[in-house]
Write a protein that holds these residues in place. Structure first.
Motif, PDB file in Angstrom:
ATOM      1  N   ALA A  26      13.192 -15.004  -1.456  1.00  0.00           N
ATOM      2  CA  ALA A  26      15.050 -14.614  -1.234  1.00  0.00           C
ATOM      3  C   ALA A  26      14.944 -15.078   0.236  1.00  0.00           C
ATOM      4  O   ALA A  26      15.302 -14.654   0.784  1.00  0.00           O
ATOM      5  CB  ALA A  26      14.390 -13.024  -1.743  1.00  0.00           C
ATOM      6  N   GLY A  61      20.443 -14.005  -3.537  1.00  0.00           N
ATOM      7  CA  GLY A  61      19.872 -12.472  -3.344  1.00  0.00           C
ATOM      8  C   GLY A  61      19.920 -11.782  -2.398  1.00  0.00           C
ATOM      9  O   GLY A  61      21.045 -11.941  -1.292  1.00  0.00           O
ATOM     10  N   THR A  63      18.536 -10.558  -0.220  1.00  0.00           N
ATOM     11  CA  THR A  63      17.696 -11.002   1.334  1.00  0.00           C
ATOM     12  C   THR A  63      19.358 -11.476   1.352  1.00  0.00           C
ATOM     13  O   THR A  63      19.352 -12.432   3.120  1.00  0.00           O
ATOM     14  CB  THR A  63      16.900 -11.574   1.216  1.00  0.00           C
ATOM     15  OG1 THR A  63      16.171 -10.630   1.110  1.00  0.00           O
ATOM     16  CG2 THR A  63      16.225 -11.666   2.190  1.00  0.00           C
ATOM     17  N   ILE A 152      17.330  -4.258  -9.955  1.00  0.00           N
ATOM     18  CA  ILE A 152      17.225  -3.677  -8.517  1.00  0.00           C
ATOM     19  C   ILE A 152      18.450  -2.086  -8.304  1.00  0.00           C
ATOM     20  O   ILE A 152      19.178  -2.448  -7.634  1.00  0.00           O
ATOM     21  CB  ILE A 152      17.470  -5.074  -7.319  1.00  0.00           C
ATOM     22  CG1 ILE A 152      17.258  -4.642  -5.632  1.00  0.00           C
ATOM     23  CG2 ILE A 152      19.311  -5.679  -7.269  1.00  0.00           C
ATOM     24  CD1 ILE A 152      17.096  -5.239  -5.125  1.00  0.00           C
ATOM     25  N   LYS A 181      13.939 -10.133 -13.027  1.00  0.00           N
ATOM     26  CA  LYS A 181      13.467 -10.200 -11.699  1.00  0.00           C
ATOM     27  C   LYS A 181      13.338  -8.741 -11.865  1.00  0.00           C
ATOM     28  O   LYS A 181      14.269  -8.095 -10.887  1.00  0.00           O
ATOM     29  CB  LYS A 181      13.856 -11.070 -11.137  1.00  0.00           C
ATOM     30  CG  LYS A 181      13.845 -10.578  -9.543  1.00  0.00           C
ATOM     31  CD  LYS A 181      14.588 -12.171  -8.531  1.00  0.00           C
ATOM     32  CE  LYS A 181      15.957 -11.234  -7.943  1.00  0.00           C
ATOM     33  NZ  LYS A 181      15.239 -10.878  -6.576  1.00  0.00           N
ATOM     34  N   THR A 183      12.591  -6.306  -9.242  1.00  0.00           N
ATOM     35  CA  THR A 183      12.339  -5.418  -7.779  1.00  0.00           C
ATOM     36  C   THR A 183      12.639  -3.207  -8.040  1.00  0.00           C
ATOM     37  O   THR A 183      12.366  -3.304  -6.906  1.00  0.00           O
ATOM     38  CB  THR A 183      13.788  -5.745  -7.315  1.00  0.00           C
ATOM     39  OG1 THR A 183      13.367  -7.073  -6.723  1.00  0.00           O
ATOM     40  CG2 THR A 183      13.848  -5.103  -5.582  1.00  0.00           C
ATOM     41  N   GLY A 210       9.256  -8.084  -7.585  1.00  0.00           N
ATOM     42  CA  GLY A 210      10.472  -8.115  -6.200  1.00  0.00           C
ATOM     43  C   GLY A 210       9.762  -7.146  -5.316  1.00  0.00           C
ATOM     44  O   GLY A 210      10.706  -7.061  -4.344  1.00  0.00           O
ATOM     45  N   ARG A 211       8.366  -6.977  -5.392  1.00  0.00           N
ATOM     46  CA  ARG A 211       8.047  -5.855  -3.923  1.00  0.00           C
ATOM     47  C   ARG A 211       6.966  -6.457  -3.312  1.00  0.00           C
ATOM     48  O   ARG A 211       5.671  -6.773  -4.425  1.00  0.00           O
ATOM     49  CB  ARG A 211       8.022  -4.757  -4.922  1.00  0.00           C
ATOM     50  CG  ARG A 211       9.298  -3.959  -4.639  1.00  0.00           C
ATOM     51  CD  ARG A 211       9.934  -3.298  -3.515  1.00  0.00           C
ATOM     52  NE  ARG A 211      11.333  -3.141  -4.355  1.00  0.00           N
ATOM     53  CZ  ARG A 211      12.327  -2.816  -2.887  1.00  0.00           C
ATOM     54  NH1 ARG A 211      11.670  -2.759  -1.863  1.00  0.00           N
ATOM     55  NH2 ARG A 211      13.502  -2.631  -3.696  1.00  0.00           N
ATOM     56  N   GLU A 212       6.736  -7.564  -2.655  1.00  0.00           N
ATOM     57  CA  GLU A 212       5.819  -8.035  -2.180  1.00  0.00           C
ATOM     58  C   GLU A 212       4.643  -7.187  -1.443  1.00  0.00           C
ATOM     59  O   GLU A 212       3.895  -7.107  -1.375  1.00  0.00           O
ATOM     60  CB  GLU A 212       5.507  -8.776  -0.687  1.00  0.00           C
ATOM     61  CG  GLU A 212       6.466  -8.766  -0.038  1.00  0.00           C
ATOM     62  CD  GLU A 212       8.242  -8.713   0.015  1.00  0.00           C
ATOM     63  OE1 GLU A 212       8.437  -8.550  -1.490  1.00  0.00           O
ATOM     64  OE2 GLU A 212       9.378  -8.953   1.351  1.00  0.00           O
ATOM     65  N   GLU A 213       5.344  -5.673  -1.066  1.00  0.00           N
ATOM     66  CA  GLU A 213       4.549  -4.684  -1.224  1.00  0.00           C
ATOM     67  C   GLU A 213       3.320  -3.807  -1.978  1.00  0.00           C
ATOM     68  O   GLU A 213       3.033  -3.869  -1.930  1.00  0.00           O
ATOM     69  CB  GLU A 213       5.288  -3.449  -0.264  1.00  0.00           C
ATOM     70  CG  GLU A 213       5.870  -2.494  -1.172  1.00  0.00           C
ATOM     71  CD  GLU A 213       7.353  -3.811  -0.818  1.00  0.00           C
ATOM     72  OE1 GLU A 213       7.734  -4.343  -0.496  1.00  0.00           O
ATOM     73  OE2 GLU A 213       8.191  -2.125  -0.678  1.00  0.00           O
ATOM     74  N   VAL A 227       9.296 -12.870  -5.821  1.00  0.00           N
ATOM     75  CA  VAL A 227      10.180 -12.820  -5.115  1.00  0.00           C
ATOM     76  C   VAL A 227      10.790 -11.494  -4.297  1.00  0.00           C
ATOM     77  O   VAL A 227      10.277 -10.464  -4.519  1.00  0.00           O
ATOM     78  CB  VAL A 227      11.587 -12.992  -6.491  1.00  0.00           C
ATOM     79  CG1 VAL A 227      12.626 -13.398  -5.121  1.00  0.00           C
ATOM     80  CG2 VAL A 227      11.088 -13.828  -8.056  1.00  0.00           C
ATOM     81  N   GLN A 281      15.112  -9.304   8.660  1.00  0.00           N
ATOM     82  CA  GLN A 281      14.190 -10.098   8.109  1.00  0.00           C
ATOM     83  C   GLN A 281      14.922 -11.202   9.103  1.00  0.00           C
ATOM     84  O   GLN A 281      14.008 -12.145   9.395  1.00  0.00           O
ATOM     85  CB  GLN A 281      14.397  -9.841   6.947  1.00  0.00           C
ATOM     86  CG  GLN A 281      14.434  -8.671   6.347  1.00  0.00           C
ATOM     87  CD  GLN A 281      12.691  -8.995   5.617  1.00  0.00           C
ATOM     88  OE1 GLN A 281      11.632  -9.597   5.568  1.00  0.00           O
ATOM     89  NE2 GLN A 281      13.527  -7.855   4.177  1.00  0.00           N
TER      90      GLN A 281
HETATM   91  C1  LIG Z   1      15.969  -4.240  -1.768  1.00  0.00           C
HETATM   92  C2  LIG Z   1      15.221  -5.632  -1.502  1.00  0.00           C
HETATM   93  O1  LIG Z   1      15.795  -6.929   0.055  1.00  0.00           O
HETATM   94  N1  LIG Z   1      13.796  -6.393  -1.581  1.00  0.00           N
HETATM   95  C3  LIG Z   1      12.720  -7.383  -1.643  1.00  0.00           C
HETATM   96  C4  LIG Z   1      12.187  -7.389  -1.343  1.00  0.00           C
HETATM   97  O2  LIG Z   1      11.377  -8.445  -0.621  1.00  0.00           O
HETATM   98  C5  LIG Z   1      11.957  -6.125   0.065  1.00  0.00           C
HETATM   99  O3  LIG Z   1      12.932  -6.812   1.247  1.00  0.00           O
HETATM  100  C6  LIG Z   1      10.008  -6.123  -0.052  1.00  0.00           C
HETATM  101  O4  LIG Z   1       9.881  -5.211  -1.185  1.00  0.00           O
HETATM  102  C7  LIG Z   1      11.071  -4.676   1.157  1.00  0.00           C
HETATM  103  O5  LIG Z   1      10.688  -3.872   1.146  1.00  0.00           O
HETATM  104  C8  LIG Z   1      13.323  -7.962  -3.021  1.00  0.00           C
HETATM  105  O6  LIG Z   1      13.010  -8.267  -3.854  1.00  0.00           O
HETATM  106  C9  LIG Z   1      14.546  -9.104  -3.113  1.00  0.00           C
HETATM  107  C10 LIG Z   1      15.144 -10.221  -4.043  1.00  0.00           C
HETATM  108  O7  LIG Z   1      14.460 -10.445  -4.193  1.00  0.00           O
HETATM  109  C11 LIG Z   1      16.373 -10.690  -2.782  1.00  0.00           C
HETATM  110  O8  LIG Z   1      16.755 -10.474  -1.924  1.00  0.00           O
HETATM  111  O9  LIG Z   1      17.369 -10.918  -4.241  1.00  0.00           O
END
Ligand SMILES: CC(=O)N[C@@H]([C@@H](O)[C@H](O)[C@H](O)CO)[C@@H](O)CC(=O)C(=O)O
Length: 349
Positions: A26, A61, A63, A152, A181, A183, A210-213, A227, A281
């Motif tokens: 993203a 997106g 991010t 999301i 997608k 999230t 949608g959540r790398e964690e 993503v 980020q």
């Molecule tokens: C709310 C948010 O920013 N979610 C991120 C995650 O990668 C997020 O940074 C990660 O889960 C850490 O919280 C992505 O899912 C968002 C995403 O796909 C995007 O930025 O389009």
């Protein structure tokens, strides 16, 4: 009989999902010191992604600060990414449906491989049918592209179950609806809803994590495409998680190592603070060697002490892993062969 025919027709004439097995960054939207779009940075972002095994991008997106850019800026940034060899998915969701339709048509005309759309979040869709109609109108503006709903709820407050959305979308016969997608894995109905969608109709739709964690949880229910924000600067770490999961699954031997690997990535963001939002980020990307500037208002600039904290947490993370991940080398890391890296971290039990 007509409905059966339409379903058959859709199954024949529908637009197939991408079926990505890998990471989709993203991507961060690069701004100059005057907070104007600086698309010249995209080439450096692409090279960093290539070096860390990330070949797909989701442009504008969350991010990428989506609705903080004008429609014209979003189109210009998408075109800059389409000059690269990355697989480009365009985020086209907007508060105005006419903007979303224009962005979708532009994405299709310029060569994006798919579109994704979050719902309007000020005038929220009151029912799942309203959401389905909104998505259908957006998808119809790019009928030849796979069209994904960007779920999301933590940002939009639109919290319908995706299984309910799918029923409503199918009733509208959206021939290029390709999946979700997801999230909202960490909200309700979240993870269970995503699992049902992965399994629905023998995997008819594609579900992106949608959540790398929660990558391990996503992998455990069969999600292949992911993503995330951290794939901007830590794609090699998360490719390590994916690769070792493919080789070993979640055996007792690898589970702790995989979780440790995954949490290292989260630890790199531990200093992320709410007022800064995506600014944390963007600073990590700068520390990793690609300056994408700062986020626009309403995100506040990173204060000097937060910058210091972010910088020290990122550099201590990278120093501890300098020979494993690009971030330690400021984008030109002293990298051993990928296989050695992952074997050493994950297989050496
Ligand atoms: C709310 C948010 O920013 N979610 C991120 C995650 O990668 C997020 O940074 C990660 O889960 C850490 O919280 C992505 O899912 C968002 C995403 O796909 C995007 O930025 O389009």
């Amino acid at each position: 009989m007509v409905l059966l025919f339409l379903c058959l027709l859709r199954s024949v004439s529908g637009v197939a999902p991408l079926r990505i097995d890998g990471l989709v960054a993203a991507v961060l939207s690069p701004f100059d010191a005057a907070q104007q779009l600086n698309a010249s940075v995209v080439a450096a972002q692409r090279e960093y992604l290539r070096a860390t095994g990330v070949n797909y991008v989701f442009v504008c997106g969350t991010t990428g600060e989506s609705v903080s850019l004008t429609v014209k800026e979003r189109e210009a940034l998408l075109e800059a990414w389409l000059q690269t060899d990355a697989g480009v998915i365009a985020h086209v969701g907007a508060e105005a449906i006419e903007d979303a339709k224009a962005l979708a048509a532009h994405a299709q005309a310029r060569g994006a491989i798919a579109i994704g759309a979050m719902p309007p979040s000020y005038f929220k869709p009151a029912t799942v049918e309203a959401l389905a109609h909104t998505l259908a109108a957006t998808c119809a503006a790019a009928p030849r592209l796979p069209c994904y709903y960007y779920h999301i709820p933590s940002m939009t407050g639109v919290e319908f179950a995706m299984m309910d959305l799918v029923s409503s979308v199918e009733a509208l016969n959206v021939t290029n609806f390709a999946g979700v997608k997801y999230t909202g894995l960490d909200t309700s109905p979240g993870y269970k809803d995503a699992q049902r969608l992965v399994d629905y109709a023998d995997g008819r739709y594609e579900v992106f994590g949608g959540r790398e964690e929660m990558m391990l949880e996503s992998l455990a229910i069969g999600i292949k495409g992911h993503v995330g924000s951290q794939f901007n600067f830590l794609g090699d770490l998360y490719n390590g998680v994916r690769t070792s999961f493919e080789h070993n699954g979640l055996t007792s031997v690898t589970a702790p190592a995989l979780r440790a690997l995954q949490l290292r990535g989260i630890a790199a963001l531990e200093a992320q603070t709410a007022p800064s939002g995506v600014n944390a980020q963007k600073r990590f990307m700068r520390y990793a060697g690609v300056d994408v500037g700062d986020a626009r208002l309403p995100y506040l600039p990173v204060t000097d002490d937060i910058d210091q904290h972010l910088s020290s947490s990122f550099s201590s993370f990278c120093e501890a892993n300098a020979d494993l991940y690009m971030c330690g080398g400021g984008g030109g890391g002293r990298r051993r062969q990928k296989k050695d890296v992952y074997d050493e971290i994950v297989y050496a039990q």
